[in-house]
Design a protein around this motif. Structure first.
Motif, PDB file in Angstrom:
ATOM      1  N   ARG A  92      -5.409  -4.902  -4.074  1.00 47.44           N
ATOM      2  CA  ARG A  92      -4.189  -4.709  -4.869  1.00 47.44           C
ATOM      3  C   ARG A  92      -4.102  -3.343  -5.536  1.00 47.44           C
ATOM      4  O   ARG A  92      -3.006  -2.882  -5.852  1.00 47.44           O
ATOM      5  CB  ARG A  92      -4.102  -5.771  -5.959  1.00 47.44           C
ATOM      6  CG  ARG A  92      -3.914  -7.171  -5.449  1.00 47.44           C
ATOM      7  CD  ARG A  92      -3.972  -8.160  -6.592  1.00 47.44           C
ATOM      8  NE  ARG A  92      -3.942  -9.527  -6.121  1.00 47.44           N
ATOM      9  CZ  ARG A  92      -4.539 -10.534  -6.746  1.00 47.44           C
ATOM     10  NH1 ARG A  92      -5.194 -10.321  -7.884  1.00 47.44           N
ATOM     11  NH2 ARG A  92      -4.471 -11.756  -6.242  1.00 47.44           N
TER      12      ARG A  92
ATOM     13  N   LEU B 290      -4.590   0.180  -2.158  1.00 49.31           N
ATOM     14  CA  LEU B 290      -3.170   0.534  -2.263  1.00 49.31           C
ATOM     15  C   LEU B 290      -3.037   2.035  -2.540  1.00 49.31           C
ATOM     16  O   LEU B 290      -2.270   2.745  -1.896  1.00 49.31           O
ATOM     17  CB  LEU B 290      -2.511  -0.281  -3.378  1.00 49.31           C
ATOM     18  CG  LEU B 290      -1.041  -0.006  -3.644  1.00 49.31           C
ATOM     19  CD1 LEU B 290      -0.169  -0.707  -2.616  1.00 49.31           C
ATOM     20  CD2 LEU B 290      -0.666  -0.472  -5.039  1.00 49.31           C
TER      21      LEU B 290
ATOM     22  N   TYR C  53       1.998  -0.422   4.190  1.00 51.10           N
ATOM     23  CA  TYR C  53       0.904  -1.267   3.715  1.00 51.10           C
ATOM     24  C   TYR C  53       1.455  -2.641   3.374  1.00 51.10           C
ATOM     25  O   TYR C  53       2.465  -2.749   2.676  1.00 51.10           O
ATOM     26  CB  TYR C  53       0.265  -0.638   2.475  1.00 51.10           C
ATOM     27  CG  TYR C  53      -0.877  -1.426   1.866  1.00 51.10           C
ATOM     28  CD1 TYR C  53      -1.984  -1.779   2.609  1.00 51.10           C
ATOM     29  CD2 TYR C  53      -0.847  -1.800   0.523  1.00 51.10           C
ATOM     30  CE1 TYR C  53      -3.036  -2.488   2.039  1.00 51.10           C
ATOM     31  CE2 TYR C  53      -1.897  -2.504  -0.056  1.00 51.10           C
ATOM     32  CZ  TYR C  53      -2.983  -2.840   0.722  1.00 51.10           C
ATOM     33  OH  TYR C  53      -4.032  -3.535   0.165  1.00 51.10           O
TER      34      TYR C  53
ATOM     35  N   CYS D 278       0.170  -6.280   1.749  1.00 53.62           N
ATOM     36  CA  CYS D 278      -0.869  -6.993   1.004  1.00 53.62           C
ATOM     37  C   CYS D 278      -0.433  -8.459   0.960  1.00 53.62           C
ATOM     38  O   CYS D 278       0.614  -8.778   0.389  1.00 53.62           O
ATOM     39  CB  CYS D 278      -1.003  -6.395  -0.393  1.00 53.62           C
ATOM     40  SG  CYS D 278      -2.418  -6.987  -1.321  1.00 53.62           S
TER      41      CYS D 278
ATOM     42  N   TYR E 211       4.858  -2.467   1.204  1.00 56.40           N
ATOM     43  CA  TYR E 211       4.946  -1.146   0.580  1.00 56.40           C
ATOM     44  C   TYR E 211       5.248  -0.103   1.642  1.00 56.40           C
ATOM     45  O   TYR E 211       4.746  -0.182   2.764  1.00 56.40           O
ATOM     46  CB  TYR E 211       3.632  -0.779  -0.113  1.00 56.40           C
ATOM     47  CG  TYR E 211       3.239  -1.737  -1.204  1.00 56.40           C
ATOM     48  CD1 TYR E 211       3.657  -1.530  -2.517  1.00 56.40           C
ATOM     49  CD2 TYR E 211       2.454  -2.860  -0.920  1.00 56.40           C
ATOM     50  CE1 TYR E 211       3.302  -2.418  -3.520  1.00 56.40           C
ATOM     51  CE2 TYR E 211       2.097  -3.747  -1.919  1.00 56.40           C
ATOM     52  CZ  TYR E 211       2.518  -3.524  -3.210  1.00 56.40           C
ATOM     53  OH  TYR E 211       2.171  -4.399  -4.201  1.00 56.40           O
TER      54      TYR E 211
ATOM     55  N   TYR F 223       2.865   4.662  -2.763  1.00 59.73           N
ATOM     56  CA  TYR F 223       3.631   3.583  -2.162  1.00 59.73           C
ATOM     57  C   TYR F 223       4.719   3.104  -3.113  1.00 59.73           C
ATOM     58  O   TYR F 223       4.499   3.005  -4.318  1.00 59.73           O
ATOM     59  CB  TYR F 223       2.735   2.391  -1.820  1.00 59.73           C
ATOM     60  CG  TYR F 223       1.906   2.580  -0.572  1.00 59.73           C
ATOM     61  CD1 TYR F 223       2.502   2.940   0.637  1.00 59.73           C
ATOM     62  CD2 TYR F 223       0.542   2.376  -0.594  1.00 59.73           C
ATOM     63  CE1 TYR F 223       1.740   3.097   1.780  1.00 59.73           C
ATOM     64  CE2 TYR F 223      -0.222   2.527   0.546  1.00 59.73           C
ATOM     65  CZ  TYR F 223       0.386   2.897   1.737  1.00 59.73           C
ATOM     66  OH  TYR F 223      -0.370   3.052   2.868  1.00 59.73           O
TER      67      TYR F 223
END
Length: 193
Positions: free
Chosen positions: A123, A127, A138, A140, A153, A162
């Motif tokens: 996270r 990131l 990205y 998550c 992101y 991001y």
């Protein structure tokens, strides 16, 4: 307390470097390098996590363009002291049997599925690091009562960070990094009562 095995001792005072990972056959699978420190997956992997990664891999393989491939269990050499291993990635690199890592410019999408032991890294740390390396997309993925929730992101090039592009439940449809449409509910088996 037992002594550390010799292979766990950094080869220099500055710690580990990305190329050192290829010289550590004794290291456990899924060993990552973050800021010059080795990071091991120490807790057992949950079935939910493994099943989700497998199903997502298959789903993405059906949708990636002809110039891209989906990869698992491969590291990305972000810089000399960072070589994380995302749960999966989409790359434009040509296939090579001997390859052990990708460079950021070969990666279009990185996906991390959050586990309790990796939550902070996925996270926050990754990131930031994936964005700083210039990886354009990205995802998550979090476990929300057994259902996958995808936090998407996109790289904001002027800031190099991001920007959140959406939180997806049930379905995920995006025009980038390629045209993708996923039924998220089909990525995990139904929960038994």
């Amino acid at each position: 307390m037992t002594a550390l095995p010799d292979w766990m001792r950094p080869p220099r005072a500055e710690g580990w470097f990305a190329e050192d990972l290829d010289r550590l056959p004794e290291a456990p699978r899924h060993t990552e390098l973050i800021d010059g420190a080795l990071v091991f997956m120490m807790s057992p992997q949950r079935w939910w996590h493994g099943h989700l990664v497998t199903m997502l891999t298959v789903a993405l393989m059906d949708q990636v363009p002809a110039d891209a491939r989906v990869g698992r269990e491969m590291t990305i050499k972000l810089d000399p002291r960072n070589r994380p291993e995302p749960d999966l990635l989409v790359t434009t690199a040509a296939y090579n049997d001997d390859r052990t890592w990708f460079s950021p410019d070969e990666v279009r999408l990185v996906v991390e599925v959050v586990s309790p032991e990796s939550a902070h890294r996925d996270r926050n740390v990754k990131l930031r690091k994936y964005a700083e390396a210039g990886i354009p997309h990205y995802w998550c993925i979090e476990d929300e009562d057994g259902a996958p929730v995808v936090h998407v992101y996109e790289l904001d090039e002027p800031t190099g960070a991001y920007a959140p592009a959406g939180i997806f439940r049930g379905t995920l449809e995006r025009p980038v990094p390629f045209e993708v449409s996923l039924d998220l509910d089909k990525l995990t088996p139904p929960r038994s009562s």
